[in-house]
Design a protein around this motif. Structure first.
Motif, PDB file in Angstrom:
ATOM      1  N   ARG A 542       0.855  -1.069   0.077  1.00 17.87           N
ATOM      2  CA  ARG A 542       0.043  -0.043   0.017  1.00 17.87           C
ATOM      3  C   ARG A 542       0.794   1.183  -0.187  1.00 17.87           C
ATOM      4  O   ARG A 542       0.509   2.148  -0.642  1.00 17.87           O
ATOM      5  CB  ARG A 542      -0.828  -0.164   1.189  1.00 17.87           C
ATOM      6  CG  ARG A 542      -2.206  -0.851   1.060  1.00 17.87           C
ATOM      7  CD  ARG A 542      -3.018  -0.724   2.299  1.00 17.87           C
ATOM      8  NE  ARG A 542      -4.360  -1.452   2.106  1.00 17.87           N
ATOM      9  CZ  ARG A 542      -5.285  -1.166   1.518  1.00 17.87           C
ATOM     10  NH1 ARG A 542      -5.205   0.051   0.838  1.00 17.87           N
ATOM     11  NH2 ARG A 542      -6.545  -1.975   1.344  1.00 17.87           N
ATOM     12  N   ASP A 591     -14.079  -2.181  -2.173  1.00 17.38           N
ATOM     13  CA  ASP A 591     -13.450  -1.393  -1.177  1.00 17.38           C
ATOM     14  C   ASP A 591     -14.273  -0.079  -0.860  1.00 17.38           C
ATOM     15  O   ASP A 591     -14.190   0.724  -1.900  1.00 17.38           O
ATOM     16  CB  ASP A 591     -11.965  -1.083  -1.762  1.00 17.38           C
ATOM     17  CG  ASP A 591     -11.124  -0.310  -0.525  1.00 17.38           C
ATOM     18  OD1 ASP A 591     -11.629   0.414   0.086  1.00 17.38           O
ATOM     19  OD2 ASP A 591      -9.922  -0.298  -1.027  1.00 17.38           O
ATOM     20  N   PRO A 592     -14.833   0.279   0.184  1.00 20.35           N
ATOM     21  CA  PRO A 592     -15.569   1.342   0.131  1.00 20.35           C
ATOM     22  C   PRO A 592     -14.921   2.679   0.323  1.00 20.35           C
ATOM     23  O   PRO A 592     -15.328   4.007  -0.080  1.00 20.35           O
ATOM     24  CB  PRO A 592     -16.343   1.221   1.490  1.00 20.35           C
ATOM     25  CG  PRO A 592     -15.605   0.421   2.450  1.00 20.35           C
ATOM     26  CD  PRO A 592     -15.136  -0.758   1.310  1.00 20.35           C
ATOM     27  N   GLU A 593     -13.424   2.572   0.457  1.00 15.36           N
ATOM     28  CA  GLU A 593     -12.784   3.843   0.699  1.00 15.36           C
ATOM     29  C   GLU A 593     -12.260   4.239  -1.013  1.00 15.36           C
ATOM     30  O   GLU A 593     -12.187   5.536  -1.254  1.00 15.36           O
ATOM     31  CB  GLU A 593     -11.409   3.585   1.429  1.00 15.36           C
ATOM     32  CG  GLU A 593     -11.704   3.386   2.792  1.00 15.36           C
ATOM     33  CD  GLU A 593     -10.606   3.314   3.899  1.00 15.36           C
ATOM     34  OE1 GLU A 593      -9.569   3.204   3.340  1.00 15.36           O
ATOM     35  OE2 GLU A 593     -10.670   2.908   5.151  1.00 15.36           O
ATOM     36  N   ALA A 594     -11.774   3.232  -1.572  1.00 15.51           N
ATOM     37  CA  ALA A 594     -11.497   3.375  -2.956  1.00 15.51           C
ATOM     38  C   ALA A 594     -12.425   4.103  -3.865  1.00 15.51           C
ATOM     39  O   ALA A 594     -12.095   5.309  -4.440  1.00 15.51           O
ATOM     40  CB  ALA A 594     -10.758   2.120  -3.691  1.00 15.51           C
ATOM     41  N   PRO A 596     -16.239   4.618  -3.392  1.00 13.04           N
ATOM     42  CA  PRO A 596     -17.320   4.558  -2.799  1.00 13.04           C
ATOM     43  C   PRO A 596     -18.768   4.337  -3.447  1.00 13.04           C
ATOM     44  O   PRO A 596     -19.634   3.879  -2.897  1.00 13.04           O
ATOM     45  CB  PRO A 596     -17.376   5.770  -1.598  1.00 13.04           C
ATOM     46  CG  PRO A 596     -16.433   6.798  -2.502  1.00 13.04           C
ATOM     47  CD  PRO A 596     -15.492   6.097  -3.184  1.00 13.04           C
ATOM     48  N   SER A 599     -19.257   0.816  -4.151  1.00 12.13           N
ATOM     49  CA  SER A 599     -19.114  -0.355  -3.228  1.00 12.13           C
ATOM     50  C   SER A 599     -20.624  -0.485  -2.303  1.00 12.13           C
ATOM     51  O   SER A 599     -21.539   0.467  -2.506  1.00 12.13           O
ATOM     52  CB  SER A 599     -18.184  -0.168  -2.027  1.00 12.13           C
ATOM     53  OG  SER A 599     -18.414   1.099  -1.200  1.00 12.13           O
TER      54      SER A 599
END
Length: 991
Positions: A542, A591-594, A596, A599
């Motif tokens: 990462r 991936d909700p952060e990548a 949103p 997701s």
């Protein structure tokens, strides 16, 4: 005060200024190559993508997950087809009321990009192996980044709307971390293992290839018939006989370890009774062959006559042990005869030469027979007879150093050497050549070979706890059943592939990719399974990307303090890029952060309304669709998609494959430059994408003409609507029948287009809209209503109702067309609804009142239009003969013998519908000389000239002209229109 009389005024007045003629800034000539970039600028300035996301809040989600193209060159017509179709579907699902989102992505690792860098090295005389791996990887990364930007601009120019500012890329650090994490899930579950199996190997590219990375091209192979002497079990009639095999790969003979037969095939013992003196198959020699193939074998061997001596049963064959045909040259081991389900009597000899290091079925039969072989004292070790350069090794005595293929992928000297040795040993009885389809690398375009190499595999048939003690194959097949396939036959295609595929080879011996992030115990050969180590690897990736794996020679940064780095081997192979792309759902959808907006999808099969679609070419059943399925099934127990849609490939206008050498390549960039992207979009949407599509200059011209007609329909509506007074509506009950008919058609189309878009049937959408806009509207309704729209008084209910209906038709047509003609629909929308930030693409399909639907009215008007066709046909003949100029000079008599048709035309202004100044409808067959159409029985038309004077304003010919003393040269209708116009324009009328 003027002394002019009404007659004087009429004689000098320009009535054209009083007509409500179409008025619009929407040009007839589209100028798409110039206009489309301006709309792209507008969409970027107004943040259309952001507005679409805001509009979709709270709606069910429709996610089209982008299959990543390789970032290694300009787009071609196939990728243009793919991206346009995706955009059409995303826009249409948004219009249907979904939060329809699209995030573009790119595949950035792997051989296609690495190969380009190596080409640059070779051109400069550089040696790739002399370059530090990190430096080489950085050059690959820069190359991919450059082409990603180029392709992004080219895709946007097609009118594709998506999150272009934040695409996904498999080489992004978080993506590389996610891919490694997915791989380690397989390792932790026990599905990942290191084994030795024959794989397709590219000699030119020096790496294993997946099935999806090969294409089958015509190839000429050497063929040989080889006789194996019987060493044991050949008593009685079989004494001295030999078993004959046929192969197209003579170079694999040193790797032979068995001969396969089938207990389902009838075999016989055959003796040569006559042959040329110098023949390889000599008179008196005996061979065991499949009965169905014996004649063909002897013909190939130039045997003049032969006889069948005896039956040879399956039990007889199972008891045999053969000698290798080169047993005197270092191949002194026993060769067993094994029963194999893959053996047929369709070609060859009925026996299959079995080299377990050079074929999947050979390998599987050898492994399945391990216990039997060991009981017979046979060494089951699989030899490594060919190295990575296709050079035969020391495990091939007598041929070490010969080549199967050269480094350029051309035929080497191994075949020749093996055939010479077989001839010398008296084992060759015939040879030839075969032109057939053979696997080639899709990048180097050179033949591949099958060779046994150590590789990393994901097991297809190993039950694992994480899958409920099910195998990956079982889970994947169930997931196929749970998925909607468009077209439906795609399900059978991928089902067969998954049901029969071998274990997934996920390792590649290359440099540019995500490494196989596992450590192997040097003593036990076991994979290290430690979540703490895995977590450190993911975090390092990462922060630093996958390069982190190569900066630490012994892996101490990941292993310590729990494990001794000296006790473990760090794997340096990289992952197959199909594993990369197959993992994209993990960091794009999950991936909700990548991302949103993508997701948190609740799938329909889980009781939700959200849907995820994968859309690619039909070749991806063995590529991305399958790798994504297997990756998700192995880590999540389900498919990553709910719907899979496939399209065909693009051929030239004659149905031939495109190639630069043929000069038949159609570049999307050229079409856009000459005609505009909307022409390409129309071609995509109107074609049957489930099959191969054709494109060429004449096809482009055809779609340009279709586009012109659609555009002109929009233009005429916009021109007419310039005179529409907002809110000046007519109740449905007061509308003329013709207007209610068009509203009915809009209601019909609303249902049909919703259904077609929901089924992703874009071809039907285009056909429906083209038929409606050019048939119902342009050539019928607009034609009929031009007189009322141009000439009726402002107060006319007919004119006001017509404008109201045209307004409804325009709004719906623009929104219906928007997914297909993204630029043109936007241009028309902005001409009608002036707005700084508005867009047709922010609209959903309009609500259509149920009361618009009137099937009885529609049925009646079908009959009216049938009668009108006969009148129109009669007037066309009159015009051609120059007996009339315009249809308004006619007043035909229409004879209607069909009572249904006669009842239908009663009560309507049929002259208005037929655009004549007058018309007479009478019952009966009519005179013999009257005009008739075979397809409309019971209607006959007598063309007659209209009587009276020609109206100076509307050009109708009628005795009514002159009845209004104030406006003596026009009809009463036109006089009323003038009176209202003059009252509204006192200065103009006074002048």
């Amino acid at each position: 005060m003027s002394d002019a009389t009404p007659a004087d005024t009429a004689a000098t007045r320009d009535y054209s200024k009083t007509l409500f003629l179409p008025r619009t800034d929407f040009p007839m000539r589209a100028g798409l190559p110039t206009r489309e970039p301006l709309l792209l600028e507008r969409w970027e300035k107004t943040d259309l993508y952001g507005q679409l996301r805001a509009r979709g809040q709270g709606r069910p989600k429709f996610v089209l997950h982008d299959g990543p193209p390789y970032a290694n060159g300009n787009i071609h017509i196939g990728t243009a087809l793919n991206k346009i179709l995706k955009d059409v579907i995303v826009r249409s699902m948004g219009a249907l009321g979904y939060e329809a989102n699209y995030v573009p992505g790119w595949d950035c690792h792997g051989l296609p990009i690495e190969w380009k860098i190596e080409e640059q090295y070779r051109a400069k005389g550089r040696n790739k192996d002399a370059v530090p791996v990190i430096e080489f990887r950085q050059e690959c990364r820069a190359f991919a980044a450059q082409w990603l930007d180029v392709q992004r601009a080219e895709f946007q120019r097609l009118g594709v709307t998506g999150d272009w500012a934040h695409p996904y890329a498999t080489m992004a650090f978080p993506a590389e971390a996610a891919i490694a994490d997915e791989l380690m899930k397989f390792a932790m579950s026990g599905q990942l293992y290191r084994g030795s199996k024959p794989v397709m190997w590219s000699v030119v590219e020096k790496t294993a290839l997946a099935e999806a990375e090969v294409e089958y091209e015509e190839h000429i192979s050497d063929t040989i018939f080889v006789a194996f002497p019987i060493r044991k079990g050949g008593e009685g009639a079989l004494a001295g006989a030999r078993v004959v095999i046929w192969t197209t790969t003579p170079w694999t003979i040193p790797g032979n370890r068995a001969v396969a037969y089938s207990k389902k095939i009838a075999y016989g013992l055959y003796r040569v009774t006559a042959a040329p003196e110098d023949n390889w198959a000599k008179t008196g020699e005996s061979y065991i062959l499949a009965d169905a193939l014996a004649a063909g074998v002897f013909k190939a061997a130039r045997v003049e006559s032969f006889e069948r001596v005896a039956d040879v049963s399956a039990a007889d064959l199972a008891a045999l042990t053969l000698a290798h045909p080169l047993h005197g040259l270092g191949y002194g081991f026993d060769v067993p005869v094994l029963d194999g389900d893959h053996v047929t009597d369709e070609s060859g000899t009925g026996f299959v030469h079995t080299a377990p290091s050079h074929g999947r079925e050979d390998f599987e039969l050898w492994m399945a027979s391990g216990r039997l072989l060991r009981e017979r004292g046979i060494d089951t070790t699989i030899p490594y007879t060919v190295d990575a350069d296709s050079v035969l090794t020391e495990a091939a005595p007598g041929f070490t150093g010969t080549r199967v293929l050269t480094q350029k992928g051309e035929k080497g000297d191994a075949n020749k050497a093996v055939m010479a040795a077989l001839t010398e040993a008296g084992a060759l009885i015939a040879r030839g050549v075969l032109r057939h389809q053979y696997p080639h690398s899709w990048r180097s375009k050179k033949p591949v070979i099958f060779r046994n190499t150590p590789q990393w595999f994901i097991a297809m048939d190993r039950p694992v706890d994480s899958l409920g003690n099910r195998t990956l194959r079982e889970v994947a097949l169930q997931a196929i059943d749970d998925t909607q396939w468009v077209p439906p036959q795609g399900k059978n295609r991928i089902n067969g592939m998954v049901a029969n595929r071998p274990d997934w080879v996920v390792s590649r011996q290359r440099a540019w990719g995500v490494p196989i992030t596992v450590f192997v115990n040097r003593e036990t050969g076991e994979i290290l399974r430690d979540e703490r180590v895995n977590a450190r690897i993911v975090e390092a990736f990462r922060q630093e990307g996958a390069d982190a794996w190569f900066t630490d020679a012994d892996g101490a940064r990941f292993l310590a303090p729990e494990h001794d780095p000296a006790a473990y081997e760090r794997v340096t192979d990289v992952l197959d890029v199909w594993f990369d792309s197959g993992s994209t759902h993990a960091f794009v959808l999950d991936d909700p952060e990548a991302f949103p907006g993508l997701s948190g999808v609740t799938r329909r099969r889980d009781g939700g309304e959200d849907r995820v679609m994968y859309l690619e070419g039909s070749d991806q059943h063995r590529g991305w669709f399958q790798s994504s399925l297997l990756e998700s099934a192995g880590t999540r127990g389900r498919a990553p998609y709910d719907i899979v849609l496939t399209h065909g490939f693009v051929l030239d206008g004659k149905g031939l494959k495109m190639s630069k050498s043929k000069g038949n390549v159609v570049a999307p960039q050229s079409v856009i430059k000459d005609s505009g992207a909307d022409i390409l979009r129309l071609w995509v949407a109107a074609s049957d994408y489930t099959d191969d599509l054709r494109i060429g200059p004449e096809i482009i011209k055809t779609f340009a003409e279709t586009y012109r007609k659609l555009r002109n329909s929009l233009r005429w509506m916009l021109g007419s609507l310039a005179h529409r007074v907002e809110g000046d509506d007519v109740p449905l009950s007061e509308m003329p029948e013709l207007e209610r008919l068009i509203l009915h058609r809009l209601a019909e189309l609303d249902a049909e287009i919703r259904e077609a878009y929901a089924a992703f049937d874009t071809k039907r959408v285009v056909a429906l809209l083209n038929g409606f806009m050019t048939g119902d509207l342009s050539s019928f309704y607009f034609d009929v209503r031009k007189d009322a729209l141009y000439c009726d008084p402002v107060s006319s209910v007919r004119r006001r109702a017509s404008l109201q209906v045209i307004d409804e038709a325009f709004r719906r047509a623009a929104i219906w067309l928007a997914p297909v003609l993204a630029f043109t629909a936007e241009e028309a929308w902005l001409d009608r609804y002036r707005s700084e930030t508005g867009s047709v693409h922010l609209q959903t399909l309009p609500h259509t009142p149920v009361e618009w639907r009137d099937d009885a009215l529609a049925e009646r008007w079908q009959k009216i239009r049938r009668v009108r066709r006969v009148v129109t046909g009669a007037l066309e003949i009159e015009r051609a003969a120059k007996r009339i100029g315009a249809s308004l000079e006619a007043a035909p008599v229409v004879h209607v013998a069909d009572p249904d048709l006669l009842a239908a035309v009663e009560g309507v202004d049929f002259a208005d519908i037929c655009i004549t100044s007058d018309i007479t409808v009478v019952a009966g067959e009519g005179p013999a000389e009257a005009f008739r159409l075979d397809e409309v029985r019971g209607v006959a038309v007598e063309p007659r000239p209209a009587e009276g004077r020609k109206c100076a304003r509307s050009w109708r010919v009628t005795p009514e002209v002159g009845q209004d003393a104030e406006y003596p040269d026009v009809t009463p209708r036109d006089a009323q229109a003038l009176r209202e116009w003059d009252a509204a324009h006192p200065e103009a009328s006074a002048a």
